[in-house]
Scaffold this motif. Sequence first.
Motif, PDB file in Angstrom:
ATOM      1  N   ASP A   1     -31.930  -1.487  67.843  1.00  0.00           N
ATOM      2  CA  ASP A   1     -33.308  -1.314  66.909  1.00  0.00           C
ATOM      3  C   ASP A   1     -33.311  -0.449  65.924  1.00  0.00           C
ATOM      4  O   ASP A   1     -34.332   0.367  66.055  1.00  0.00           O
ATOM      5  CB  ASP A   1     -34.369  -1.581  67.906  1.00  0.00           C
ATOM      6  N   ALA A   2     -32.268  -0.176  65.299  1.00  0.00           N
ATOM      7  CA  ALA A   2     -32.235   1.097  64.305  1.00  0.00           C
ATOM      8  C   ALA A   2     -32.957   0.552  63.230  1.00  0.00           C
ATOM      9  O   ALA A   2     -32.258  -0.332  62.451  1.00  0.00           O
ATOM     10  CB  ALA A   2     -30.673   1.564  63.978  1.00  0.00           C
ATOM     11  N   GLU A   3     -33.964   1.233  62.847  1.00  0.00           N
ATOM     12  CA  GLU A   3     -34.807   0.738  61.713  1.00  0.00           C
ATOM     13  C   GLU A   3     -34.717   1.858  60.365  1.00  0.00           C
ATOM     14  O   GLU A   3     -34.869   1.350  59.350  1.00  0.00           O
ATOM     15  CB  GLU A   3     -36.411   0.741  62.131  1.00  0.00           C
ATOM     16  N   GLU A   4     -34.440   3.067  60.815  1.00  0.00           N
ATOM     17  CA  GLU A   4     -34.054   4.024  59.734  1.00  0.00           C
ATOM     18  C   GLU A   4     -32.694   3.960  59.342  1.00  0.00           C
ATOM     19  O   GLU A   4     -31.805   3.739  60.086  1.00  0.00           O
ATOM     20  CB  GLU A   4     -34.454   5.592  60.172  1.00  0.00           C
ATOM     21  N   PRO A   5     -32.604   4.336  57.833  1.00  0.00           N
ATOM     22  CA  PRO A   5     -31.084   4.385  57.476  1.00  0.00           C
ATOM     23  C   PRO A   5     -30.633   5.521  58.128  1.00  0.00           C
ATOM     24  O   PRO A   5     -30.824   6.627  58.471  1.00  0.00           O
ATOM     25  CB  PRO A   5     -31.345   4.645  55.992  1.00  0.00           C
TER      26      PRO A   5
ATOM     27  N   ILE B   1     -24.228   6.044  62.853  1.00  0.00           N
ATOM     28  CA  ILE B   1     -23.768   4.656  63.302  1.00  0.00           C
ATOM     29  C   ILE B   1     -22.595   4.569  64.295  1.00  0.00           C
ATOM     30  O   ILE B   1     -22.638   3.875  65.086  1.00  0.00           O
ATOM     31  CB  ILE B   1     -23.447   3.940  61.933  1.00  0.00           C
ATOM     32  N   LEU B   2     -21.555   5.374  63.870  1.00  0.00           N
ATOM     33  CA  LEU B   2     -20.509   5.488  64.826  1.00  0.00           C
ATOM     34  C   LEU B   2     -20.860   5.894  66.332  1.00  0.00           C
ATOM     35  O   LEU B   2     -20.342   5.407  67.187  1.00  0.00           O
ATOM     36  CB  LEU B   2     -19.309   6.727  64.007  1.00  0.00           C
ATOM     37  N   ASP B   3     -21.599   7.052  66.342  1.00  0.00           N
ATOM     38  CA  ASP B   3     -22.355   7.335  67.686  1.00  0.00           C
ATOM     39  C   ASP B   3     -23.193   6.214  68.344  1.00  0.00           C
ATOM     40  O   ASP B   3     -22.824   5.898  69.490  1.00  0.00           O
ATOM     41  CB  ASP B   3     -23.197   8.278  67.441  1.00  0.00           C
ATOM     42  N   VAL B   4     -23.761   5.597  67.401  1.00  0.00           N
ATOM     43  CA  VAL B   4     -24.560   4.183  68.273  1.00  0.00           C
ATOM     44  C   VAL B   4     -23.544   3.252  68.597  1.00  0.00           C
ATOM     45  O   VAL B   4     -23.560   2.770  69.668  1.00  0.00           O
ATOM     46  CB  VAL B   4     -25.537   3.581  67.208  1.00  0.00           C
TER      47      VAL B   4
ATOM     48  N   VAL C   1     -26.003  -4.540  52.741  1.00  0.00           N
ATOM     49  CA  VAL C   1     -26.122  -3.183  53.327  1.00  0.00           C
ATOM     50  C   VAL C   1     -26.884  -2.433  52.073  1.00  0.00           C
ATOM     51  O   VAL C   1     -26.498  -2.519  50.966  1.00  0.00           O
ATOM     52  CB  VAL C   1     -24.894  -2.584  53.579  1.00  0.00           C
ATOM     53  N   GLU C   2     -27.809  -1.774  52.330  1.00  0.00           N
ATOM     54  CA  GLU C   2     -28.596  -0.791  51.320  1.00  0.00           C
ATOM     55  C   GLU C   2     -27.862   0.575  51.367  1.00  0.00           C
ATOM     56  O   GLU C   2     -27.764   1.176  52.855  1.00  0.00           O
ATOM     57  CB  GLU C   2     -29.916  -0.627  51.533  1.00  0.00           C
ATOM     58  N   VAL C   3     -27.429   1.221  50.410  1.00  0.00           N
ATOM     59  CA  VAL C   3     -26.760   2.681  50.479  1.00  0.00           C
ATOM     60  C   VAL C   3     -27.811   3.816  49.741  1.00  0.00           C
ATOM     61  O   VAL C   3     -28.333   3.501  48.635  1.00  0.00           O
ATOM     62  CB  VAL C   3     -25.455   2.797  49.740  1.00  0.00           C
TER      63      VAL C   3
ATOM     64  N   ARG D   1     -26.594   7.410  53.380  1.00  0.00           N
ATOM     65  CA  ARG D   1     -27.208   6.824  54.583  1.00  0.00           C
ATOM     66  C   ARG D   1     -27.065   5.328  54.360  1.00  0.00           C
ATOM     67  O   ARG D   1     -27.329   4.849  53.280  1.00  0.00           O
ATOM     68  CB  ARG D   1     -28.723   7.206  54.992  1.00  0.00           C
ATOM     69  N   TYR D   2     -26.997   4.320  55.460  1.00  0.00           N
ATOM     70  CA  TYR D   2     -26.714   3.205  55.362  1.00  0.00           C
ATOM     71  C   TYR D   2     -28.157   2.270  55.940  1.00  0.00           C
ATOM     72  O   TYR D   2     -27.985   2.698  57.161  1.00  0.00           O
ATOM     73  CB  TYR D   2     -25.531   2.641  55.852  1.00  0.00           C
ATOM     74  N   ARG D   3     -28.378   1.269  55.595  1.00  0.00           N
ATOM     75  CA  ARG D   3     -29.350   0.139  56.105  1.00  0.00           C
ATOM     76  C   ARG D   3     -28.814  -1.097  56.172  1.00  0.00           C
ATOM     77  O   ARG D   3     -28.508  -1.435  54.997  1.00  0.00           O
ATOM     78  CB  ARG D   3     -30.849   0.535  55.599  1.00  0.00           C
ATOM     79  N   VAL D   4     -28.693  -1.618  57.238  1.00  0.00           N
ATOM     80  CA  VAL D   4     -28.135  -2.947  57.186  1.00  0.00           C
ATOM     81  C   VAL D   4     -28.952  -3.826  57.369  1.00  0.00           C
ATOM     82  O   VAL D   4     -29.792  -3.816  58.312  1.00  0.00           O
ATOM     83  CB  VAL D   4     -27.029  -3.061  58.427  1.00  0.00           C
ATOM     84  N   SER D   5     -28.789  -5.048  56.473  1.00  0.00           N
ATOM     85  CA  SER D   5     -29.882  -6.163  56.401  1.00  0.00           C
ATOM     86  C   SER D   5     -29.581  -7.101  57.709  1.00  0.00           C
ATOM     87  O   SER D   5     -28.524  -7.158  58.123  1.00  0.00           O
ATOM     88  CB  SER D   5     -29.317  -6.998  55.276  1.00  0.00           C
TER      89      SER D   5
END
Length: 76
Positions: free
Chosen positions: A19-23, A29-32, A59-61, A68-72
């Motif tokens: 449930d990662a909402e923030e970029p 991301i690797l840690d998650v 993906v939004e960069v 930071r990355y936000r995945v659709s």
Amino acid sequence: MRTRQREFERIRSVLREADAEEPLTAREILDVLEAHGEEFDSAHRVATVLGQHARSGEVEVVRDQPFRYRVSDRTG
């Protein structure tokens, strides 16, 4: 490219599950991923995979320091 697609789907799935909402940075991301039992070579590999998918809009960069990355959530 097929390998990157599978890697991308693993990343997307784990981030959705977490449930990662923030970029997030590639390192975050690797840690998650690692916390969810997924292994990736490095944060650089995560960034490479996500960068490839940014071209298609999946993906939004966020071009900040660090990137930071936000995945659709959309598929396909």
